[in-house]
Write a protein that holds these residues in place. Structure first.
Motif, PDB file in Angstrom:
ATOM      1  N   CYS A 210       0.851  -1.187   0.000  1.00 45.28           N
ATOM      2  CA  CYS A 210       0.000   0.000   0.000  1.00 45.28           C
ATOM      3  C   CYS A 210       0.895   1.250   0.000  1.00 45.28           C
ATOM      4  O   CYS A 210       1.662   1.468   0.931  1.00 45.28           O
ATOM      5  CB  CYS A 210      -0.887  -0.051   1.248  1.00 45.28           C
ATOM      6  SG  CYS A 210      -1.950   1.353   1.403  1.00 45.28           S
ATOM      7  N   GLU A 211       0.807   2.008  -1.076  1.00 43.94           N
ATOM      8  CA  GLU A 211       1.730   3.139  -1.232  1.00 43.94           C
ATOM      9  C   GLU A 211       0.993   4.419  -1.551  1.00 43.94           C
ATOM     10  O   GLU A 211      -0.012   4.398  -2.283  1.00 43.94           O
ATOM     11  CB  GLU A 211       2.642   2.864  -2.434  1.00 43.94           C
ATOM     12  CG  GLU A 211       3.991   2.326  -2.114  1.00 43.94           C
ATOM     13  CD  GLU A 211       4.782   2.227  -3.417  1.00 43.94           C
ATOM     14  OE1 GLU A 211       5.530   3.172  -3.712  1.00 43.94           O
ATOM     15  OE2 GLU A 211       4.578   1.234  -4.151  1.00 43.94           O
ATOM     16  N   LYS A 212       1.533   5.532  -1.089  1.00 40.68           N
ATOM     17  CA  LYS A 212       0.958   6.844  -1.389  1.00 40.68           C
ATOM     18  C   LYS A 212       1.317   7.217  -2.830  1.00 40.68           C
ATOM     19  O   LYS A 212       2.482   7.139  -3.202  1.00 40.68           O
ATOM     20  CB  LYS A 212       1.586   7.838  -0.402  1.00 40.68           C
ATOM     21  CG  LYS A 212       1.051   9.221  -0.451  1.00 40.68           C
ATOM     22  CD  LYS A 212       1.657  10.021   0.700  1.00 40.68           C
ATOM     23  CE  LYS A 212       1.491  11.501   0.442  1.00 40.68           C
ATOM     24  NZ  LYS A 212       2.089  12.312   1.497  1.00 40.68           N
ATOM     25  N   MET A 213       0.306   7.581  -3.636  1.00 41.14           N
ATOM     26  CA  MET A 213       0.562   7.897  -5.043  1.00 41.14           C
ATOM     27  C   MET A 213      -0.113   9.216  -5.413  1.00 41.14           C
ATOM     28  O   MET A 213      -1.206   9.500  -4.924  1.00 41.14           O
ATOM     29  CB  MET A 213      -0.063   6.830  -5.957  1.00 41.14           C
ATOM     30  CG  MET A 213       0.364   5.413  -5.688  1.00 41.14           C
ATOM     31  SD  MET A 213       2.047   5.136  -6.199  1.00 41.14           S
ATOM     32  CE  MET A 213       1.810   4.915  -7.927  1.00 41.14           C
ATOM     33  N   PRO A 214       0.511  10.025  -6.298  1.00 42.24           N
ATOM     34  CA  PRO A 214      -0.142  11.281  -6.703  1.00 42.24           C
ATOM     35  C   PRO A 214      -1.405  11.022  -7.519  1.00 42.24           C
ATOM     36  O   PRO A 214      -1.473  10.041  -8.265  1.00 42.24           O
ATOM     37  CB  PRO A 214       0.920  11.969  -7.561  1.00 42.24           C
ATOM     38  CG  PRO A 214       1.895  10.925  -7.930  1.00 42.24           C
ATOM     39  CD  PRO A 214       1.802   9.821  -6.928  1.00 42.24           C
ATOM     40  N   PHE A 215      -2.387  11.905  -7.361  1.00 48.15           N
ATOM     41  CA  PHE A 215      -3.628  11.789  -8.142  1.00 48.15           C
ATOM     42  C   PHE A 215      -3.848  13.092  -8.897  1.00 48.15           C
ATOM     43  O   PHE A 215      -3.740  14.188  -8.316  1.00 48.15           O
ATOM     44  CB  PHE A 215      -4.816  11.519  -7.204  1.00 48.15           C
ATOM     45  CG  PHE A 215      -6.117  11.320  -7.943  1.00 48.15           C
ATOM     46  CD1 PHE A 215      -6.457  10.080  -8.456  1.00 48.15           C
ATOM     47  CD2 PHE A 215      -6.981  12.389  -8.156  1.00 48.15           C
ATOM     48  CE1 PHE A 215      -7.647   9.897  -9.144  1.00 48.15           C
ATOM     49  CE2 PHE A 215      -8.170  12.220  -8.844  1.00 48.15           C
ATOM     50  CZ  PHE A 215      -8.506  10.970  -9.342  1.00 48.15           C
ATOM     51  N   LYS A 370      -5.335   5.225   5.695  1.00 47.98           N
ATOM     52  CA  LYS A 370      -5.238   3.885   5.073  1.00 47.98           C
ATOM     53  C   LYS A 370      -6.511   3.078   5.324  1.00 47.98           C
ATOM     54  O   LYS A 370      -6.953   2.315   4.460  1.00 47.98           O
ATOM     55  CB  LYS A 370      -4.008   3.150   5.589  1.00 47.98           C
ATOM     56  CG  LYS A 370      -2.722   3.754   5.035  1.00 47.98           C
ATOM     57  CD  LYS A 370      -1.539   2.846   5.249  1.00 47.98           C
ATOM     58  CE  LYS A 370      -0.333   3.362   4.476  1.00 47.98           C
ATOM     59  NZ  LYS A 370       0.890   2.632   4.790  1.00 47.98           N
ATOM     60  N   LEU A 371      -7.076   3.275   6.503  1.00 46.94           N
ATOM     61  CA  LEU A 371      -8.317   2.570   6.834  1.00 46.94           C
ATOM     62  C   LEU A 371      -9.454   3.033   5.914  1.00 46.94           C
ATOM     63  O   LEU A 371     -10.253   2.226   5.425  1.00 46.94           O
ATOM     64  CB  LEU A 371      -8.669   2.902   8.287  1.00 46.94           C
ATOM     65  CG  LEU A 371      -9.353   1.858   9.146  1.00 46.94           C
ATOM     66  CD1 LEU A 371      -8.621   0.522   9.094  1.00 46.94           C
ATOM     67  CD2 LEU A 371      -9.405   2.357  10.603  1.00 46.94           C
ATOM     68  N   LEU A 372      -9.509   4.330   5.663  1.00 45.52           N
ATOM     69  CA  LEU A 372     -10.553   4.864   4.775  1.00 45.52           C
ATOM     70  C   LEU A 372     -10.330   4.365   3.348  1.00 45.52           C
ATOM     71  O   LEU A 372     -11.281   4.003   2.648  1.00 45.52           O
ATOM     72  CB  LEU A 372     -10.566   6.401   4.818  1.00 45.52           C
ATOM     73  CG  LEU A 372     -11.088   7.008   6.131  1.00 45.52           C
ATOM     74  CD1 LEU A 372     -10.767   8.499   6.225  1.00 45.52           C
ATOM     75  CD2 LEU A 372     -12.603   6.778   6.270  1.00 45.52           C
ATOM     76  N   ALA A 373      -9.052   4.348   2.930  1.00 40.55           N
ATOM     77  CA  ALA A 373      -8.739   3.861   1.581  1.00 40.55           C
ATOM     78  C   ALA A 373      -9.174   2.397   1.465  1.00 40.55           C
ATOM     79  O   ALA A 373      -9.792   1.979   0.473  1.00 40.55           O
ATOM     80  CB  ALA A 373      -7.245   4.005   1.304  1.00 40.55           C
ATOM     81  N   PHE A 374      -8.873   1.626   2.506  1.00 42.36           N
ATOM     82  CA  PHE A 374      -9.260   0.215   2.529  1.00 42.36           C
ATOM     83  C   PHE A 374     -10.787   0.084   2.470  1.00 42.36           C
ATOM     84  O   PHE A 374     -11.336  -0.643   1.640  1.00 42.36           O
ATOM     85  CB  PHE A 374      -8.725  -0.438   3.818  1.00 42.36           C
ATOM     86  CG  PHE A 374      -9.123  -1.879   3.972  1.00 42.36           C
ATOM     87  CD1 PHE A 374      -8.258  -2.905   3.595  1.00 42.36           C
ATOM     88  CD2 PHE A 374     -10.367  -2.236   4.500  1.00 42.36           C
ATOM     89  CE1 PHE A 374      -8.626  -4.246   3.728  1.00 42.36           C
ATOM     90  CE2 PHE A 374     -10.747  -3.564   4.633  1.00 42.36           C
ATOM     91  CZ  PHE A 374      -9.864  -4.574   4.250  1.00 42.36           C
ATOM     92  N   ALA A 375     -11.471   0.826   3.342  1.00 44.93           N
ATOM     93  CA  ALA A 375     -12.928   0.694   3.451  1.00 44.93           C
ATOM     94  C   ALA A 375     -13.607   1.065   2.135  1.00 44.93           C
ATOM     95  O   ALA A 375     -14.539   0.371   1.692  1.00 44.93           O
ATOM     96  CB  ALA A 375     -13.442   1.578   4.583  1.00 44.93           C
TER      97      ALA A 375
END
Ligand SMILES: Nc1ncnc2c1ncn2[C@@H]1O[C@H](COP(=O)(O)OP(=O)(O)OP(=O)(O)O)[C@@H](O)[C@H]1O
Ligand SMILES: CC(C)(CO)[C@@H](O)C(=O)NCCC(=O)O
Length: 457
Positions: A210-215, A370-375
């Motif tokens: 799980c990595e932070k990526m630009p959007f 990360k929890l929100l991204a997962f959810a």
């Protein structure tokens, strides 16, 4: 958990936030705010000195956020203003901490900004709203009123502290709606090209990858904003000028902090997050497998999903050995999951796929992000995308954006306002007809536009 707020969008009356340009038809009470640029009514009453040109405040339920735009040079200020500004600037920029609770977030500084024709840098300062009396003393002492007659302010505190600012600091608070400010702040970021502002987490279901990526946020519509401050407001944003508040919940960042302090004896948000980072919520929550002995497959509930937040705490024995780290983590996970679940329902109802989470609850809080991204990913089968912003408290930026309304020269004021508030196109319109044309070009209702006139000094 908060059914009522799911059904009742608490919409501000568009006509209550008086702005410089009014396009008739906006105040039709149809659950939608058209975001308009401009200044408050008080703009009409300005006299002698304009509003504080370089500051803006967002006075929230927990934190007050102050932005300072540091111009690269002071040539267009008179001698007296220059002296006052330098004194204030020495104090603000000379330090990163003020008293015991004020902080300047150096990592958030925005360089090479062009605000109303001036080049400079934006600084971000925050302090607990509970410290407002001390800030008011400071503003008196540093003679903020020597610089201007007013200052742009948003958040509930702009209303709550209006009288005390007027009587004690001799500064008029020019009030802006906090959600208008939030949406404008978010849209400001597409002009901030130095650094990627918007990001997401790739592979949110796989913690090791799980990595932070630009959007790329250049064309984001429609999107949902979930503003997690003390409480939570959820907005559906359809275009640069149209949004509505679709829901909210009182179970927000303030709830996390309040409950965590009660349960663990901690005192600060940083302490609460640090405790949570070392805790395990499974010791506090009841999982599906604690009830089923495994998965509840018929309805797709995996054994390790939370069945009941804080469910283990029904047992006296378990309560006795509950560690504060675990309690902090469970509080964080409970609040975050609840917000995520309300956000998901809103996204479904609104038929929106991008969900932007903002607000200081996410400050130094990668666990929740990360929890929100997962959810979002897990419960929507990959349909929803959770997005985040480097400036998670983005709404401050608006007030800087509005500086154009308050600079001294009447003609120039209209020009830079138009420039600052209307993309980067150099509009040169000062009449109602011209503004009507501008609005029409943007696909808005341009009929019946009125332009407020400022009294001549
Ligand atoms: N240093 C801090 N002190 C207190 N709370 C913090 C701090 N840093 C982050 N937080 C979290 O951020 C939340 C406040 O977020 P934010 O500043 O976005 O909201 P606010 O403007 O104060 O609230 P609202 O918009 O509901 O009026 C707190 O409730 C807490 O969860
Ligand atoms: C009251 C505000 C808007 C103040 O920022 C915020 O704290 C909030 O959205 N609270 C949730 C209120 C509700 O919808 O239940």
């Amino acid at each position: 958990m908060d059914d009522q707020s799911l059904t009742n969008g608490h919409l501000s009356d568009p006509s209550s936030n008086s702005l410089s340009v009014h396009s008739h038809g906006n105040g039709d009470g149809n659950n939608e705010n058209k975001l308009r640029n401009g200044s408050p009514d008080s703009f009409c009453d300005l006299h002698v000195r304009p509003s504080m040109p370089l500051f803006g405040m967002d006075i929230g339920g927990t934190l007050t956020k102050l932005v300072y735009f540091e111009p690269d040079h002071f040539d267009d200020f008179d001698q007296e203003e220059r002296e006052t500004l330098k004194t204030i600037q020495r104090y603000l920029i000379g330090s990163t901490a003020y008293g015991t609770t004020g902080i300047r977030d150096v990592h958030l500084e925005m360089t090479n900004q062009n605000i109303c024709g001036r080049e400079g840098k934006i600084h971000f300062i925050r302090f607990p709203t509970s410290q407002m009396p001390a800030f008011i003393d400071l503003a008196k002492y540093k003679k903020f009123s020597g610089l201007a007659s007013g200052i742009c302010a948003t958040g509930g505190g702009a209303y709550m502290f209006e009288d005390v600012f007027a009587s004690e600091v001799h500064l008029q608070l020019h009030k802006y709606d906090e959600l208008d400010s939030l949406v404008k702040g978010i849209h400001y970021i597409d002009r901030y090209t130095l650094k990627s502002e918007c990001y997401y987490f790739s592979n949110p279901l796989d913690p090791d990858n799980c990595e932070k990526m630009p959007f790329d946020f250049q064309d984001p519509y429609p999107y949902l904003v979930v503003n997690i401050g003390s409480g939570v407001s959820i907005l559906s944003v359809r275009s640069k000028y149209q949004y509505s508040r679709v829901s909210g919940t009182s179970l927000g960042g303030g709830t996390f902090l309040g409950l965590c302090c009660l349960l663990t004896g901690c005192d600060t948000f940083e302490e609460a997050i640090e405790l949570a980072s070392r805790g395990d919520s499974k010791n506090i929550d009841k999982l599906v497998r604690d009830i089923y002995g495994g998965d509840y497959s018929k309805f797709g509930l995996k054994g390790d999903a939370v069945a009941c937040s804080f469910g283990q705490m029904m047992s006296k024995e378990k309560r006795k050995c509950a560690k504060k780290e675990d309690l902090a983590r469970a509080t964080l996970v409970t609040l975050t999951n609840n917000i995520g679940s309300i956000a998901r329902m809103c996204a479904k109802t609104e038929k929106i796929e991008r969900v932007v989470f903002v607000g200081n609850f996410l400050r130094v809080n990668t666990i929740s992000m990360k929890l929100l991204a997962f959810a979002m990913e897990y419960w929507s089968n990959g349909l929803l995308k959770a997005l985040f912003l480097e400036h998670e408290h983005i709404s401050h930026i608006l007030e800087v954006d509005n500086i154009g309304c308050f600079i001294k020269d009447e003609k120039y004021a209209w020009d830079v306002w138009a420039e600052a508030g209307r993309d980067s196109q150099p509009y040169r319109h000062t009449t109602a007809d011209a503004w009507a044309r501008v609005l029409e070009e943007e696909g808005q209702d341009g009929t019946g536009v009125t332009v407020w006139q400022r009294h001549q000094n």
